[in-house]
Design a protein around this motif. Structure first.
Motif, PDB file in Angstrom:
ATOM      1  N   CYS A 139      27.895   4.205 -26.022  1.00 37.83           N
ATOM      2  CA  CYS A 139      28.404   5.331 -26.802  1.00 37.83           C
ATOM      3  C   CYS A 139      29.924   5.294 -26.884  1.00 37.83           C
ATOM      4  N   GLU A 140      30.447   5.876 -27.946  1.00 33.72           N
ATOM      5  CA  GLU A 140      31.898   5.968 -28.097  1.00 33.72           C
ATOM      6  C   GLU A 140      32.471   6.824 -26.965  1.00 33.72           C
ATOM      7  N   ALA A 141      33.609   6.404 -26.461  1.00 32.61           N
ATOM      8  CA  ALA A 141      34.192   7.018 -25.272  1.00 32.61           C
ATOM      9  C   ALA A 141      34.493   8.496 -25.458  1.00 32.61           C
ATOM     10  N   GLN A 142      34.862   8.900 -26.683  1.00 32.03           N
ATOM     11  CA  GLN A 142      35.252  10.297 -26.887  1.00 32.03           C
ATOM     12  C   GLN A 142      34.096  11.276 -26.723  1.00 32.03           C
ATOM     13  N   TYR A 143      32.853  10.772 -26.706  1.00 28.54           N
ATOM     14  CA  TYR A 143      31.697  11.659 -26.547  1.00 28.54           C
ATOM     15  C   TYR A 143      31.143  11.640 -25.123  1.00 28.54           C
ATOM     16  N   LEU A 144      31.793  10.923 -24.219  1.00 22.83           N
ATOM     17  CA  LEU A 144      31.338  10.822 -22.844  1.00 22.83           C
ATOM     18  C   LEU A 144      32.336  11.488 -21.902  1.00 22.83           C
ATOM     19  N   MET A 145      31.853  12.404 -21.088  1.00 20.00           N
ATOM     20  CA  MET A 145      32.699  13.113 -20.134  1.00 20.00           C
ATOM     21  C   MET A 145      32.329  12.673 -18.715  1.00 20.00           C
TER      22      MET A 145
END
Length: 217
Positions: A139-145
């Motif tokens: 997944c794209e990093a901006q959607y992973l916390m």
């Protein structure tokens, strides 16, 4: 059941309390059209000979009065409405990454639609969607916390909102409830094991926009 009058469309979504445990189904959910959902980007145009066992994850039509349906547990149900045509898709992580929302809107645009209203149903939100470390490569990093336990929380709602920015969407309504930590809907992650059903139809007569959910018991 929750009912929403949106533009000239009528939208229904089941709640846990609607399910008849003795009969094993939702008594009021009938006479609908759907796909055999396979976590794809396949979207089909409804026709009078439609078979509900056709594989895919979305339907669209310009026909008044027919119900189009998807089933979700924690995945997203996304309805896209144009002036004449409308569609609904089952969009989980895989379907989102494959481009199911883009596929639906592309098909509606090809039929002449140029402005859209979008409705997003309850789904698992970033507060509860925990995924393993392997998702950092999927997944794209901006959607992973990142979380303290080495895992991540995935923001599917953010993925949808970013994808919609590429299209002329004049209104986007988001149901506020998370299926996992909310109380009204079934959740796969909570091990309920039952689908929430979401249905949409174009009304026979014009209906004005209402910003209120109506719950019927």
């Amino acid at each position: 059941m929750q009912t929403f009058d949106f533009w000239n469309y009528e939208i229904h979504t089941t709640e846990k309390s609607d399910f008849d445990t003795e009969k094993g189904y939702y008594p009021w959910v009938q006479d609908f059209f759907c796909c055999k959902q396979v976590h794809s980007k396949l979207v089909h145009e409804w026709n009078p000979d439609w078979q509900n066992e056709t594989e895919g994850d979305g339907l669209y039509s310009n026909q008044k009065g027919i119900w189009l349906k998807v089933g979700v547990s924690d995945c997203n149900a996304v309805a896209v409405m144009g002036k004449e045509r409308f569609g609904i898709v089952h969009a989980g992580r895989k379907g989102l990454q494959l481009g199911i929302i883009e596929n639906l809107i592309d098909k509606l645009q090809a039929k002449g639609e140029s402005d859209f209203k979008v409705f997003l149903w309850p789904a698992i939100r970033k507060c509860c969607y925990e995924v393993g470390a392997e998702f950092s490569e999927r997944c794209e990093a901006q959607y992973l916390m990142p979380q303290a336990n080495g895992k991540f929380h995935l923001d599917m709602l953010g993925m949808i909102q970013d994808r919609l920015k590429a299209f002329p969407c004049s209104e986007i309504h988001i149901h506020p409830e998370c299926t996992k930590c909310g109380k009204h809907f079934f959740s796969y992650r909570r091990k309920d094991g039952i689908n929430n059903f979401i249905l949409i139809r174009k009304k026979q007569a014009w209906s004005s926009l209402s910003n209120l959910f109506v719950r019927h018991k």
